[in-house]
Design a protein around this motif. Structure first.
Motif, short mmCIF file in Angstrom:
data_model
loop_
_atom_site.label_atom_id
_atom_site.label_comp_id
_atom_site.label_asym_id
_atom_site.label_seq_id
_atom_site.Cartn_x
_atom_site.Cartn_y
_atom_site.Cartn_z
N LEU A 104 0.80 -1.23 0.00
CA LEU A 104 0.00 0.00 0.00
C LEU A 104 0.83 1.28 0.00
O LEU A 104 0.49 2.24 -0.68
N ASN A 105 1.91 1.32 0.74
CA ASN A 105 2.68 2.56 0.85
C ASN A 105 3.59 2.80 -0.34
O ASN A 105 4.23 3.84 -0.41
N LEU A 106 3.66 1.86 -1.30
CA LEU A 106 4.46 2.05 -2.51
C LEU A 106 3.63 2.04 -3.79
O LEU A 106 4.11 2.45 -4.84
N ALA A 107 2.39 1.55 -3.70
CA ALA A 107 1.59 1.29 -4.88
C ALA A 107 1.15 2.56 -5.59
O ALA A 107 0.86 3.58 -4.98
N ALA A 108 1.10 2.46 -6.92
CA ALA A 108 0.55 3.51 -7.76
C ALA A 108 -0.90 3.12 -8.10
O ALA A 108 -1.38 2.04 -7.72
N GLU A 109 -1.58 3.97 -8.85
CA GLU A 109 -2.98 3.70 -9.19
C GLU A 109 -3.13 2.38 -9.92
O GLU A 109 -4.03 1.60 -9.62
N GLU A 110 -2.24 2.10 -10.88
CA GLU A 110 -2.34 0.84 -11.64
C GLU A 110 -2.19 -0.37 -10.73
O GLU A 110 -2.85 -1.39 -10.93
N ASP A 111 -1.30 -0.28 -9.73
CA ASP A 111 -1.10 -1.38 -8.79
C ASP A 111 -2.35 -1.61 -7.95
O ASP A 111 -2.78 -2.75 -7.74
N LEU A 112 -2.95 -0.53 -7.48
CA LEU A 112 -4.14 -0.64 -6.63
C LEU A 112 -5.32 -1.21 -7.41
O LEU A 112 -6.16 -1.92 -6.85
N ARG A 113 -5.38 -0.93 -8.71
CA ARG A 113 -6.49 -1.44 -9.52
C ARG A 113 -6.43 -2.94 -9.69
O ARG A 113 -7.42 -3.56 -10.09
N LYS A 114 -5.32 -3.58 -9.36
CA LYS A 114 -5.21 -5.03 -9.43
C LYS A 114 -5.88 -5.70 -8.24
O LYS A 114 -6.07 -6.91 -8.24
N LEU A 115 -6.22 -4.92 -7.24
CA LEU A 115 -6.91 -5.47 -6.06
C LEU A 115 -8.37 -5.73 -6.40
O LEU A 115 -8.98 -5.01 -7.20
N PRO A 116 -8.98 -6.76 -5.80
CA PRO A 116 -10.38 -7.07 -6.10
C PRO A 116 -11.32 -5.96 -5.64
O PRO A 116 -11.25 -5.50 -4.50
N GLY A 117 -12.17 -5.49 -6.56
CA GLY A 117 -13.17 -4.48 -6.24
C GLY A 117 -12.64 -3.05 -6.23
O GLY A 117 -13.34 -2.14 -5.82
N ILE A 118 -11.41 -2.83 -6.67
CA ILE A 118 -10.83 -1.49 -6.68
C ILE A 118 -10.70 -1.02 -8.13
O ILE A 118 -9.96 -1.61 -8.91
N GLY A 119 -11.45 0.02 -8.45
CA GLY A 119 -11.39 0.60 -9.78
C GLY A 119 -10.59 1.89 -9.76
O GLY A 119 -9.92 2.21 -8.77
N ALA A 120 -10.67 2.62 -10.85
CA ALA A 120 -9.87 3.85 -10.98
C ALA A 120 -10.24 4.88 -9.92
O ALA A 120 -9.36 5.48 -9.28
N THR A 121 -11.53 5.10 -9.68
CA THR A 121 -11.98 6.11 -8.73
C THR A 121 -11.54 5.77 -7.31
O THR A 121 -11.02 6.62 -6.59
N ARG A 122 -11.74 4.53 -6.92
CA ARG A 122 -11.38 4.13 -5.55
C ARG A 122 -9.86 4.12 -5.39
O ARG A 122 -9.34 4.46 -4.32
N ALA A 123 -9.12 3.75 -6.43
CA ALA A 123 -7.65 3.77 -6.36
C ALA A 123 -7.16 5.20 -6.15
O ALA A 123 -6.26 5.45 -5.35
N LYS A 124 -7.78 6.15 -6.87
CA LYS A 124 -7.40 7.56 -6.68
C LYS A 124 -7.74 8.02 -5.28
O LYS A 124 -6.99 8.80 -4.67
N ALA A 125 -8.87 7.55 -4.73
CA ALA A 125 -9.25 7.92 -3.36
C ALA A 125 -8.26 7.35 -2.35
O ALA A 125 -7.92 8.01 -1.36
N ILE A 126 -7.76 6.14 -2.59
CA ILE A 126 -6.77 5.54 -1.70
C ILE A 126 -5.47 6.35 -1.74
O ILE A 126 -4.87 6.64 -0.71
N LEU A 127 -5.06 6.74 -2.95
CA LEU A 127 -3.83 7.53 -3.09
C LEU A 127 -3.99 8.90 -2.42
O LEU A 127 -3.05 9.40 -1.79
N ALA A 128 -5.18 9.50 -2.54
CA ALA A 128 -5.42 10.80 -1.91
C ALA A 128 -5.35 10.66 -0.39
O ALA A 128 -4.78 11.53 0.30
#
Length: 166
Positions: A104-128
């Motif tokens: 989590l502390n190194l992941a970019a948006e593309e990495d987070l989108r590989k998680l189940p149920g995580i799309g572009a919007t939620r990945a951006k929210a996690i990064l924010a």
């Protein structure tokens, strides 16, 4: 008795006075709960070790003033150059472990989108959220992201690491 005193006397004698007072008290309670729920109150309180959790320092706040070094000392080193695409690929490889877990502390948006149920919007929210907090300390920090509840966190937990293994 002045005119203002007469108005106050009439308002107190009114049948509506207790209702208005209780409504104003309830409204004040809702405002206080909204402040606490927004997370703004957390920035004003110390954490478990006594450090205040204020907003993350900006790049401008981290640059020392020009007079901070001695006149005889060399000037501070210039900022490192911007990373190229090859460095991005290395960072992305480092954000996902060999067994496919996302750090989590190194992941970019593309990495987070590989998680189940995580799309572009939620990945951006996690990064924010990560930018706001500085870094994630535990998986439960993800509960602050809109759309991630206890159930989704339970599904994500086997696919997550907070920091890279030593």
């Amino acid at each position: 008795m002045s005119a203002a005193d007469k108005i106050v006397e009439r308002a107190r004698a009114s049948a509506w006075a207790p209702i208005v007072a209780k409504t104003m008290l309830a409204l004040g309670g809702f405002v206080a709960l909204a402040f606490v729920g927004s997370g703004a109150a957390a920035d004003l309180l110390p954490d478990k070790v006594g450090n205040y959790l204020g907003p993350a320092p900006t790049a401008a706040a981290q640059v020392p003033p020009a007079h901070a070094h001695d006149a005889g000392a060399p000037p501070p080193a210039p900022a490192p150059p911007v990373q190229d695409a090859g460095a991005d690929a290395a960072r992305t490889a480092a954000a996902i472990t060999a067994d496919g877990k996302v750090i989590l502390n190194l992941a970019a948006e593309e990495d987070l989108r590989k998680l189940p149920g995580i799309g572009a919007t939620r990945a951006k929210a996690i990064l924010a959220l990560r930018d706001k907090m500085g870094r994630f300390k535990r998986p439960e920090d993800l509960l602050r992201v809109k759309g991630i509840g206890r159930r989704k966190l339970a599904k994500l937990r086997p696919h997550l690491l907070i920091d890279p293994p030593p």
